[in-house]
Design a protein around this motif. Structure first.
Motif, PDB file in Angstrom:
ATOM      1  N   GLY A   1     -12.113  15.127   5.359  1.00  0.00           N
ATOM      2  CA  GLY A   1     -13.061  15.292   6.168  1.00  0.00           C
ATOM      3  C   GLY A   1     -13.957  14.190   5.629  1.00  0.00           C
ATOM      4  N   ASP A   2     -15.166  14.527   6.194  1.00  0.00           N
ATOM      5  CA  ASP A   2     -16.244  13.552   6.172  1.00  0.00           C
ATOM      6  C   ASP A   2     -16.969  13.523   4.423  1.00  0.00           C
ATOM      7  OD1 ASP A   2     -18.198  11.423   6.635  1.00  0.00           O
ATOM      8  OD2 ASP A   2     -19.679  12.869   7.562  1.00  0.00           O
ATOM      9  N   LEU A   3     -16.329  12.203   3.988  1.00  0.00           N
ATOM     10  CA  LEU A   3     -16.636  12.226   2.420  1.00  0.00           C
ATOM     11  C   LEU A   3     -17.934  11.303   2.189  1.00  0.00           C
ATOM     12  CD1 LEU A   3     -12.979  11.434   1.381  1.00  0.00           C
ATOM     13  CD2 LEU A   3     -14.240  13.549   1.139  1.00  0.00           C
ATOM     14  N   ASP A   4     -18.500  11.927   0.966  1.00  0.00           N
ATOM     15  CA  ASP A   4     -19.800  11.572   0.504  1.00  0.00           C
ATOM     16  C   ASP A   4     -19.600   9.892  -0.204  1.00  0.00           C
ATOM     17  OD1 ASP A   4     -22.041  11.048  -1.624  1.00  0.00           O
ATOM     18  OD2 ASP A   4     -22.922  12.347  -0.285  1.00  0.00           O
ATOM     19  N   LYS A   5     -20.496   9.073  -0.210  1.00  0.00           N
ATOM     20  CA  LYS A   5     -20.371   7.737  -0.672  1.00  0.00           C
ATOM     21  C   LYS A   5     -19.998   7.757  -2.287  1.00  0.00           C
ATOM     22  CE  LYS A   5     -23.132   4.783   2.267  1.00  0.00           C
ATOM     23  NZ  LYS A   5     -24.336   3.890   2.546  1.00  0.00           N
TER      24      LYS A   5
ATOM     25  N   CYS B   1     -12.946   6.920   9.774  1.00  0.00           N
ATOM     26  CA  CYS B   1     -12.745   7.698  10.883  1.00  0.00           C
ATOM     27  C   CYS B   1     -13.952   7.962  11.638  1.00  0.00           C
ATOM     28  CB  CYS B   1     -11.594   8.610  10.972  1.00  0.00           C
ATOM     29  SG  CYS B   1      -9.970   8.185  10.446  1.00  0.00           S
ATOM     30  N   TYR B   2     -14.697   7.225  12.015  1.00  0.00           N
ATOM     31  CA  TYR B   2     -15.989   7.849  12.812  1.00  0.00           C
ATOM     32  C   TYR B   2     -15.994   7.539  14.233  1.00  0.00           C
ATOM     33  CZ  TYR B   2     -17.767   6.548   8.011  1.00  0.00           C
ATOM     34  OH  TYR B   2     -18.198   6.655   6.918  1.00  0.00           O
ATOM     35  N   VAL B   3     -16.742   8.260  14.973  1.00  0.00           N
ATOM     36  CA  VAL B   3     -16.767   8.566  16.377  1.00  0.00           C
ATOM     37  C   VAL B   3     -17.243   7.267  16.939  1.00  0.00           C
ATOM     38  CG1 VAL B   3     -17.887   9.416  18.199  1.00  0.00           C
ATOM     39  CG2 VAL B   3     -17.351  10.900  16.250  1.00  0.00           C
ATOM     40  N   GLU B   4     -16.542   6.593  17.801  1.00  0.00           N
ATOM     41  CA  GLU B   4     -16.776   5.289  18.527  1.00  0.00           C
ATOM     42  C   GLU B   4     -17.903   5.568  19.579  1.00  0.00           C
ATOM     43  OE1 GLU B   4     -12.247   4.769  17.695  1.00  0.00           O
ATOM     44  OE2 GLU B   4     -13.500   6.248  18.783  1.00  0.00           O
ATOM     45  N   GLU B   5     -18.594   4.434  19.702  1.00  0.00           N
ATOM     46  CA  GLU B   5     -19.953   4.364  20.480  1.00  0.00           C
ATOM     47  C   GLU B   5     -19.843   3.293  21.466  1.00  0.00           C
ATOM     48  OE1 GLU B   5     -23.312   5.122  18.402  1.00  0.00           O
ATOM     49  OE2 GLU B   5     -22.946   7.385  17.823  1.00  0.00           O
ATOM     50  N   GLY B   6     -20.634   3.236  22.711  1.00  0.00           N
ATOM     51  CA  GLY B   6     -20.745   2.032  23.427  1.00  0.00           C
ATOM     52  C   GLY B   6     -19.473   1.185  23.826  1.00  0.00           C
ATOM     53  N   ALA B   7     -19.359   0.139  23.783  1.00  0.00           N
ATOM     54  CA  ALA B   7     -18.342  -0.811  24.069  1.00  0.00           C
ATOM     55  C   ALA B   7     -17.085  -0.384  23.532  1.00  0.00           C
ATOM     56  CB  ALA B   7     -18.732  -2.223  24.068  1.00  0.00           C
ATOM     57  N   ALA B   8     -17.067  -0.234  22.220  1.00  0.00           N
ATOM     58  CA  ALA B   8     -15.846   0.449  21.603  1.00  0.00           C
ATOM     59  C   ALA B   8     -15.165   1.667  22.148  1.00  0.00           C
ATOM     60  CB  ALA B   8     -16.083   0.527  20.063  1.00  0.00           C
TER      61      ALA B   8
ATOM     62  N   PRO C   1     -16.755  14.199  21.573  1.00  0.00           N
ATOM     63  CA  PRO C   1     -16.693  12.975  20.617  1.00  0.00           C
ATOM     64  C   PRO C   1     -15.507  12.982  20.070  1.00  0.00           C
ATOM     65  CG  PRO C   1     -18.321  14.635  20.040  1.00  0.00           C
ATOM     66  CD  PRO C   1     -17.841  14.941  21.452  1.00  0.00           C
ATOM     67  N   ASP C   2     -14.874  14.135  19.543  1.00  0.00           N
ATOM     68  CA  ASP C   2     -13.751  14.221  18.871  1.00  0.00           C
ATOM     69  C   ASP C   2     -12.514  13.651  19.588  1.00  0.00           C
ATOM     70  OD1 ASP C   2     -12.114  15.412  16.331  1.00  0.00           O
ATOM     71  OD2 ASP C   2     -11.128  15.816  18.031  1.00  0.00           O
ATOM     72  N   ARG C   3     -11.842  12.614  18.828  1.00  0.00           N
ATOM     73  CA  ARG C   3     -10.515  11.969  19.544  1.00  0.00           C
ATOM     74  C   ARG C   3      -9.555  13.010  19.999  1.00  0.00           C
ATOM     75  NH1 ARG C   3      -8.084   6.674  19.076  1.00  0.00           N
ATOM     76  NH2 ARG C   3     -10.263   5.941  18.811  1.00  0.00           N
TER      77      ARG C   3
ATOM     78  N   VAL D   1       0.648  -1.176   0.047  1.00  0.00           N
ATOM     79  CA  VAL D   1       0.126  -0.036   0.029  1.00  0.00           C
ATOM     80  C   VAL D   1       0.824   1.191  -0.080  1.00  0.00           C
ATOM     81  CG1 VAL D   1      -1.556   1.372   1.323  1.00  0.00           C
ATOM     82  CG2 VAL D   1      -1.953  -0.949   1.181  1.00  0.00           C
ATOM     83  N   ARG D   2       0.482   2.024  -1.219  1.00  0.00           N
ATOM     84  CA  ARG D   2       1.465   3.187  -1.090  1.00  0.00           C
ATOM     85  C   ARG D   2       0.621   4.537  -0.787  1.00  0.00           C
ATOM     86  NH1 ARG D   2       6.083   2.973  -0.178  1.00  0.00           N
ATOM     87  NH2 ARG D   2       5.204   1.620   1.313  1.00  0.00           N
ATOM     88  N   VAL D   3      -0.605   4.452  -0.801  1.00  0.00           N
ATOM     89  CA  VAL D   3      -1.628   5.575  -0.653  1.00  0.00           C
ATOM     90  C   VAL D   3      -2.488   5.107   0.595  1.00  0.00           C
ATOM     91  CG1 VAL D   3      -3.051   7.288  -1.585  1.00  0.00           C
ATOM     92  CG2 VAL D   3      -1.440   6.308  -3.090  1.00  0.00           C
ATOM     93  N   VAL D   4      -2.635   6.286   1.629  1.00  0.00           N
ATOM     94  CA  VAL D   4      -3.743   5.950   2.564  1.00  0.00           C
ATOM     95  C   VAL D   4      -4.637   7.187   2.665  1.00  0.00           C
ATOM     96  CG1 VAL D   4      -4.161   5.592   4.896  1.00  0.00           C
ATOM     97  CG2 VAL D   4      -2.508   4.239   3.883  1.00  0.00           C
ATOM     98  N   LEU D   5      -5.826   6.920   2.307  1.00  0.00           N
ATOM     99  CA  LEU D   5      -6.729   7.906   2.826  1.00  0.00           C
ATOM    100  C   LEU D   5      -7.638   7.750   4.036  1.00  0.00           C
ATOM    101  CD1 LEU D   5      -8.924  10.235   1.646  1.00  0.00           C
ATOM    102  CD2 LEU D   5     -10.175   8.635   0.574  1.00  0.00           C
ATOM    103  N   LEU D   6      -7.406   8.872   4.853  1.00  0.00           N
ATOM    104  CA  LEU D   6      -8.297   8.844   5.963  1.00  0.00           C
ATOM    105  C   LEU D   6      -9.137   9.763   6.015  1.00  0.00           C
ATOM    106  CD1 LEU D   6      -4.697   8.925   7.217  1.00  0.00           C
ATOM    107  CD2 LEU D   6      -6.230   7.452   8.699  1.00  0.00           C
ATOM    108  N   TYR D   7     -10.522   9.399   6.271  1.00  0.00           N
ATOM    109  CA  TYR D   7     -11.592  10.318   6.160  1.00  0.00           C
ATOM    110  C   TYR D   7     -12.597  10.187   7.135  1.00  0.00           C
ATOM    111  CZ  TYR D   7     -14.197   6.343   4.080  1.00  0.00           C
ATOM    112  OH  TYR D   7     -14.962   5.161   3.964  1.00  0.00           O
ATOM    113  N   GLY D   8     -13.589  11.111   7.352  1.00  0.00           N
ATOM    114  CA  GLY D   8     -14.649  10.937   8.264  1.00  0.00           C
ATOM    115  C   GLY D   8     -15.076  11.973   9.183  1.00  0.00           C
ATOM    116  N   PRO D   9     -16.121  11.899  10.070  1.00  0.00           N
ATOM    117  CA  PRO D   9     -16.151  13.061  10.566  1.00  0.00           C
ATOM    118  C   PRO D   9     -15.422  13.319  11.853  1.00  0.00           C
ATOM    119  CG  PRO D   9     -17.787  11.443  10.982  1.00  0.00           C
ATOM    120  CD  PRO D   9     -17.049  10.827  10.012  1.00  0.00           C
ATOM    121  N   ASP D  10     -14.682  12.440  12.560  1.00  0.00           N
ATOM    122  CA  ASP D  10     -13.865  12.505  13.561  1.00  0.00           C
ATOM    123  C   ASP D  10     -12.531  12.904  13.282  1.00  0.00           C
ATOM    124  OD1 ASP D  10     -12.421  12.440  15.779  1.00  0.00           O
ATOM    125  OD2 ASP D  10     -13.319  10.680  16.726  1.00  0.00           O
TER     126      ASP D  10
END
Length: 228
Positions: A116-120, A139-146, A176-178, A19-28
Motif C-alpha cells: 500500500g502507501d509506504l512511508d519515506k 503508484c500515485y493517482v494521476e491528475e490533470g493532463a496525465a 480516483p482509483d485506477r 531486475v529480479r524484484v519489483v515493488l509497487l507501492y502507493g495510495p492507488d
C-alpha cells in the motif's frame, strides 16, 4: 533502484532483465494491481499456472519467515521463469527480503511485491530503492493532463474517441482509483457501442448517461441512509 515516473511506462513495456524484484507501492491500489498484472504476464504465459507461480501475502511471510526464501529458491516445474507474487505486503516482509537481496538464488525467479502507501522511512521501500536487482515503482493517482491521457488511451484501445468537453467532464467525475476508473470506462464503452471497425465519438451526453460522480453518489447514499 528508484524508478523515476518518466521511466515507468518504458519499464513496464520492456522490463530490465537485470531486475529480479519489483515493488509497487502507493495510495492507488488499483494502479499497483494493474501494473503488477502487466509485469506478471510478461514473466509467465499463464499467471494462474501453479507450476510456474506462487502467491503469498504479507501475513503469510510474517507467520513463517522462511516462506519467502523457500518460494523464491524453488525450481519452476517444466522450466522457465518462476513468478512469486506477494500481495498486501507489509513491513514484516523487509527482513526476509533483505536476506534474499544479499544472496539472490541462482535459479530464474521474478518477485513481485504489492504494498500500500509506504512511508519515506519504509525499510521495504529503502531496500528496493537501493538494490541493483530491484526496482521500486510508485503508484500515485494521476491528475490533470496525465489523467486525461490515461482516459484517452483506455478509450482509444476500445476504438473510441471523445470530444474535448466530454473528456474534461469525464476526468472530473471518474473515481480516483485506477481499478474503479477502468470499471466506469468499461460501462461507458459498452453504452457507446465500441466497434472494431467504426470509431465512435463519445459526447458529454453519453458521459452523463453512464458515469456517476463518485462524490455525488456517496452523498446520495448518505442522504438515503439518514432518511431511512
Amino acid at each position: 533502484m528508484k524508478l523515476p515516473p518518466a521511466q515507468i511506462t518504458s519499464f513496464l513495456n520492456k522490463p530490465d532483465s537485470a531486475v529480479r524484484v519489483v515493488l509497487l507501492y502507493g495510495p492507488d491500489v488499483g494502479l499497483a494491481r494493474e501494473r503488477a498484472d502487466i509485469l506478471a504476464m510478461k514473466t509467465v504465459p499463464d499467471i494462474n499456472d501453479p507450476f510456474r507461480t506462487a502467491s503469498l501475502t504479507g501475513s503469510m511471510i510474517a507467520d513463517d519467515g522462511a516462506r519467502l526464501s523457500d518460494e523464491v529458491s524453488a525450481q519452476s516445474l517444466g522450466g522457465g521463469t518462476r513468478l512469486v507474487r506477494i500481495q498486501s505486503a507489509t513491513e514484516s516482509v523487509a527482513s526476509s527480503l533483505k536476506s534474499l537481496l544479499e544472496d539472490w538464488p541462482s535459479n530464474d525467479c521474478f518477485l513481485l511485491i504489492e504494498a500500500g502507501d509506504l512511508d519515506k522511512r519504509s525499510k521495504l521501500r529503502a531496500l528496493c530503492d537501493n538494490a541493483s536487482i530491484a526496482a521500486a515503482i510508485p503508484c500515485y493517482v494521476e491528475e490533470g493532463a496525465a489523467r486525461q491521457r490515461v482516459v484517452s488511451d483506455i478509450l482509444n484501445a476500445e476504438n473510441l474517441g471523445i470530444t474535448r468537453d466530454a473528456l474534461a467532464f469525464l476526468v472530473d467525475v471518474l473515481p480516483p482509483d485506477r481499478q474503479a476508473l477502468r470499471s466506469e470506462l468499461d460501462k461507458l464503452a459498452m453504452y457507446a457501442g465500441a466497434s472494431p471497425t467504426t470509431k465512435k465519438q463519445i459526447t458529454i451526453e453519453d458521459v452523463r448517461a453512464v458515469v456517476q460522480d463518485a462524490g455525488a453518489a456517496e452523498l446520495d447514499d448518505l442522504i438515503f441512509a439518514v432518511g431511512g
